[in-house]
Design a protein around this motif. Sequence first.
Motif, short mmCIF file in Angstrom:
data_model
loop_
_atom_site.label_atom_id
_atom_site.label_comp_id
_atom_site.label_asym_id
_atom_site.label_seq_id
_atom_site.Cartn_x
_atom_site.Cartn_y
_atom_site.Cartn_z
N ALA A 71 0.73 -1.34 0.15
CA ALA A 71 -0.02 -0.02 0.03
C ALA A 71 0.76 1.22 0.04
N ASP A 72 0.52 2.19 -0.61
CA ASP A 72 0.93 3.65 -0.76
C ASP A 72 0.26 4.06 0.78
N ILE A 73 0.66 5.21 1.01
CA ILE A 73 -0.03 6.06 2.17
C ILE A 73 -1.10 7.05 1.78
N GLN A 74 -0.42 7.77 0.72
CA GLN A 74 -1.19 8.98 0.21
C GLN A 74 -2.00 8.32 -0.90
N LEU A 75 -3.40 8.34 -0.90
CA LEU A 75 -4.17 7.74 -2.04
C LEU A 75 -5.01 8.88 -2.55
N ARG A 76 -5.84 8.49 -3.54
CA ARG A 76 -6.63 9.56 -4.17
C ARG A 76 -7.70 10.18 -3.02
N GLN A 77 -8.36 9.07 -2.61
CA GLN A 77 -9.30 9.45 -1.37
C GLN A 77 -9.07 8.86 -0.29
N GLY A 78 -8.70 9.29 0.84
CA GLY A 78 -8.27 8.70 2.16
C GLY A 78 -6.81 8.29 2.04
N ASN A 79 -6.29 7.36 2.99
CA ASN A 79 -5.01 7.08 2.93
C ASN A 79 -4.69 5.38 3.42
N GLY A 80 -3.70 5.22 2.98
CA GLY A 80 -3.22 3.62 3.12
C GLY A 80 -3.25 3.35 4.74
N VAL A 81 -2.81 3.96 5.51
CA VAL A 81 -2.42 3.98 6.79
C VAL A 81 -4.05 3.65 7.69
N ASN A 82 -4.66 4.69 7.19
CA ASN A 82 -6.20 4.50 7.64
C ASN A 82 -6.96 3.38 7.06
N ALA A 83 -6.54 2.91 5.87
CA ALA A 83 -7.31 1.65 5.15
C ALA A 83 -6.84 0.28 6.14
N MET A 84 -5.55 0.18 6.30
CA MET A 84 -5.14 -0.95 7.16
C MET A 84 -5.60 -0.79 8.43
N GLU A 85 -5.67 0.25 9.01
CA GLU A 85 -6.18 0.15 10.53
C GLU A 85 -7.85 -0.24 10.44
N ARG A 86 -8.65 -0.01 9.56
CA ARG A 86 -9.79 -0.56 9.08
C ARG A 86 -9.79 -1.99 9.00
N ILE A 87 -8.92 -2.40 7.96
CA ILE A 87 -8.81 -3.62 7.79
C ILE A 87 -8.37 -4.60 8.73
N ALA A 88 -7.44 -4.03 9.81
CA ALA A 88 -6.98 -4.77 10.71
C ALA A 88 -7.90 -5.02 11.93
N LYS A 89 -9.13 -4.47 11.98
CA LYS A 89 -9.98 -4.75 12.82
C LYS A 89 -10.68 -6.09 12.56
N ASP A 90 -10.51 -6.49 11.32
CA ASP A 90 -11.49 -7.70 10.82
C ASP A 90 -10.67 -8.95 10.59
N ARG A 91 -9.29 -8.44 10.29
CA ARG A 91 -8.41 -9.61 9.68
C ARG A 91 -6.59 -9.23 9.91
N ASP A 92 -6.02 -10.03 10.34
CA ASP A 92 -4.42 -9.99 10.66
C ASP A 92 -3.90 -10.11 9.23
N VAL A 93 -3.76 -9.23 8.48
CA VAL A 93 -2.91 -9.14 7.07
C VAL A 93 -1.73 -8.27 7.15
N PRO A 94 -0.63 -8.86 6.75
CA PRO A 94 0.42 -7.90 6.84
C PRO A 94 0.58 -6.98 5.49
N VAL A 95 1.25 -5.50 5.85
CA VAL A 95 1.13 -4.71 4.84
C VAL A 95 2.71 -4.32 4.65
N ILE A 96 3.05 -4.16 3.34
CA ILE A 96 4.35 -3.49 3.01
C ILE A 96 3.94 -2.14 2.55
N PHE A 97 4.24 -0.87 3.04
CA PHE A 97 3.83 0.33 2.52
C PHE A 97 4.96 0.91 1.90
N VAL A 98 4.77 1.11 0.38
CA VAL A 98 5.61 1.57 -0.37
C VAL A 98 5.34 3.08 -0.81
N SER A 99 5.88 3.99 -0.38
CA SER A 99 5.27 5.40 -0.45
C SER A 99 6.44 6.66 -0.43
N GLY A 100 6.16 7.61 -0.83
CA GLY A 100 7.15 8.77 -1.13
C GLY A 100 6.98 9.60 0.47
#
Length: 137
Positions: A71-100
């Motif tokens: 995941a990138d951190i800055q997205l067109r709408q929202g951001n990758g960190v918030n997305a992963m926080e929301r996803i982590a509430k339901d599942r344990d999935v690892p993330v590799i952040f690739v971002s500027g």
Amino acid sequence: MPSAVPDRKSAEDMPPARHSAQVMIVEDEPLVALELRILVEGMGHRVCAVVDTEADAVRQADATAPDLVIADIQLRQGNGVNAMERIAKDRDVPVIFVSGNHAFSPNPQIRTARFIAKPFRVESLRQAVADLFSGVA
């Protein structure tokens, strides 16, 4: 402008992955998303979704149950960190952040395997994915 810095070996030169995983790509720059898809598929993994917004990332994580998110951190709408926080509430999935966004700080709610700064080296991302599935990350 491509974000990957070429290495001597391309993803196609590498042996296929021992474990074929489902990988979701969360990236709002189409060329970067394509680069990531080619790299992931070249490693023998399956790209289960490519999304460019926080909301779509959460929806597709529920629909596809990825083994890994890149995941990138800055997205067109929202951001990758918030997305992963929301996803982590339901599942344990690892993330590799690739971002500027070099001001990244790990969030304990998210299983962050690595942070790779753009422009990234193909070898760095390939190694991060390989380490994750071999239990090193």
